[in-house]
Design a protein around this motif. Structure first.
Motif, PDB file in Angstrom:
ATOM      1  N   ALA A  77     -22.272  55.978 -42.749  1.00  0.00           N
ATOM      2  CA  ALA A  77     -21.550  54.733 -42.486  1.00  0.00           C
ATOM      3  C   ALA A  77     -22.020  53.628 -43.423  1.00  0.00           C
ATOM      4  O   ALA A  77     -21.197  52.867 -43.949  1.00  0.00           O
ATOM      5  CB  ALA A  77     -21.742  54.321 -41.031  1.00  0.00           C
ATOM      6  N   MET A  78     -23.309  53.533 -43.651  1.00  0.00           N
ATOM      7  CA  MET A  78     -23.833  52.506 -44.560  1.00  0.00           C
ATOM      8  C   MET A  78     -23.369  52.765 -45.988  1.00  0.00           C
ATOM      9  O   MET A  78     -23.021  51.835 -46.708  1.00  0.00           O
ATOM     10  CB  MET A  78     -25.360  52.443 -44.479  1.00  0.00           C
ATOM     11  N   ARG A  90     -20.857  62.758 -37.283  1.00  0.00           N
ATOM     12  CA  ARG A  90     -19.520  62.213 -37.505  1.00  0.00           C
ATOM     13  C   ARG A  90     -19.510  60.695 -37.354  1.00  0.00           C
ATOM     14  O   ARG A  90     -20.002  60.148 -36.385  1.00  0.00           O
ATOM     15  CB  ARG A  90     -18.530  62.825 -36.512  1.00  0.00           C
ATOM     16  N   THR A  91     -18.950  60.039 -38.334  1.00  0.00           N
ATOM     17  CA  THR A  91     -18.760  58.594 -38.250  1.00  0.00           C
ATOM     18  C   THR A  91     -17.332  58.328 -37.813  1.00  0.00           C
ATOM     19  O   THR A  91     -16.467  59.192 -37.874  1.00  0.00           O
ATOM     20  CB  THR A  91     -19.012  57.908 -39.615  1.00  0.00           C
ATOM     21  N   GLY A  92     -17.102  57.124 -37.369  1.00  0.00           N
ATOM     22  CA  GLY A  92     -15.773  56.748 -36.914  1.00  0.00           C
ATOM     23  C   GLY A  92     -15.304  55.493 -37.627  1.00  0.00           C
ATOM     24  O   GLY A  92     -15.888  55.062 -38.610  1.00  0.00           O
ATOM     25  N   ALA A  93     -14.259  54.922 -37.069  1.00  0.00           N
ATOM     26  CA  ALA A  93     -13.697  53.696 -37.628  1.00  0.00           C
ATOM     27  C   ALA A  93     -14.464  52.480 -37.105  1.00  0.00           C
ATOM     28  O   ALA A  93     -14.969  52.483 -35.984  1.00  0.00           O
ATOM     29  CB  ALA A  93     -12.227  53.589 -37.240  1.00  0.00           C
ATOM     30  N   LEU A  95     -25.696  51.145 -35.456  1.00  0.00           N
ATOM     31  CA  LEU A  95     -25.741  51.380 -36.909  1.00  0.00           C
ATOM     32  C   LEU A  95     -27.030  50.834 -37.526  1.00  0.00           C
ATOM     33  O   LEU A  95     -27.459  51.296 -38.577  1.00  0.00           O
ATOM     34  CB  LEU A  95     -24.523  50.757 -37.590  1.00  0.00           C
ATOM     35  N   GLY A  96     -27.634  49.865 -36.855  1.00  0.00           N
ATOM     36  CA  GLY A  96     -28.921  49.337 -37.301  1.00  0.00           C
ATOM     37  C   GLY A  96     -30.092  50.211 -36.862  1.00  0.00           C
ATOM     38  O   GLY A  96     -31.247  49.859 -37.079  1.00  0.00           O
ATOM     39  N   PRO A 109     -29.122  59.828 -37.416  1.00  0.00           N
ATOM     40  CA  PRO A 109     -29.474  59.191 -38.693  1.00  0.00           C
ATOM     41  C   PRO A 109     -28.497  59.515 -39.828  1.00  0.00           C
ATOM     42  O   PRO A 109     -28.229  58.665 -40.675  1.00  0.00           O
ATOM     43  CB  PRO A 109     -30.875  59.738 -39.000  1.00  0.00           C
ATOM     44  N   GLU A 110     -27.947  60.736 -39.838  1.00  0.00           N
ATOM     45  CA  GLU A 110     -26.977  61.086 -40.886  1.00  0.00           C
ATOM     46  C   GLU A 110     -25.693  60.276 -40.741  1.00  0.00           C
ATOM     47  O   GLU A 110     -25.081  59.903 -41.739  1.00  0.00           O
ATOM     48  CB  GLU A 110     -26.662  62.582 -40.849  1.00  0.00           C
ATOM     49  N   ALA A 111     -25.286  60.013 -39.510  1.00  0.00           N
ATOM     50  CA  ALA A 111     -24.084  59.197 -39.280  1.00  0.00           C
ATOM     51  C   ALA A 111     -24.326  57.773 -39.744  1.00  0.00           C
ATOM     52  O   ALA A 111     -23.449  57.152 -40.357  1.00  0.00           O
ATOM     53  CB  ALA A 111     -23.693  59.222 -37.803  1.00  0.00           C
ATOM     54  N   ILE A 112     -25.516  57.256 -39.457  1.00  0.00           N
ATOM     55  CA  ILE A 112     -25.855  55.896 -39.899  1.00  0.00           C
ATOM     56  C   ILE A 112     -25.846  55.834 -41.418  1.00  0.00           C
ATOM     57  O   ILE A 112     -25.246  54.923 -42.011  1.00  0.00           O
ATOM     58  CB  ILE A 112     -27.229  55.469 -39.344  1.00  0.00           C
TER      59      ILE A 112
END
Length: 163
Positions: A108-109, A24-27, A44-45, A102-105
């Protein structure tokens, strides 16, 4: 020596929802020059941060509070892993390492977080240019601050057991 707790992962999530929970990604925070923004940009990096990393890299001793804020306020799922760290005094201590799945990163990217991360790095670099000014202001504040002196005998903390 205690054993590390397991990392949150897809297998430990709610039945049938594990990957969605982990990834899950967020704001993205709106302010770019904050510790919160820097910590998220580093995660995120792909960085994996410990409390000591956060002291040196993001100028905060409050990494766990930042991770909690990112989760509760911004909706990010921050994973943690306990890992062993050798100490200068010869001990092995267990520390918590914070990271993003890694899936969230990747998600988000894909959603444009790369440009946001670039803005955060620029804003934090500008803030760091004010470090000497902040140190002078802190020294003045400390000089003006009334200190209290407590005379508590704490020698027993450093001595062996008494007979």
């Amino acid at each position: 020596m205690k054993t590390p707790r397991s990392t949150k992962n897809a297998e430990q999530g709610a039945a049938g929802q594990g990957a969605a929970i982990v990834a899950r990604t967020g704001a993205l925070p709106t302010q770019h020059d904050t510790v919160t923004a820097e910590v998220l940009a580093r995660l995120l990096g792909g960085e994996r941060l410990t409390g000591l990393d956060a002291v040196y890299e993001a100028s905060t001793t409050r990494l766990s509070a930042v991770a909690h804020h990112l989760a509760k306020t911004h909706g990010w799922t921050i994973d943690t892993t306990e890992k062993a760290a050798g100490c200068n005094d010869g001990r092995v201590a267990w520390v918590v390492e914070y990271h993003l799945h890694p899936e969230a990163i990747a998600q988000a990217m894909q959603d444009g977080a790369g440009a946001w991360c670039t803005e955060v790095r620029k804003a934090r670099l500008e803030r760091r240019k004010k470090a000497a000014q902040a140190e002078r202001a802190a020294a003045q504040a400390n000089a003006a601050h009334r200190t209290r002196h407590f005379h508590i005998d704490q020698s027993s903390l450093f001595e062996g057991p008494t007979a």
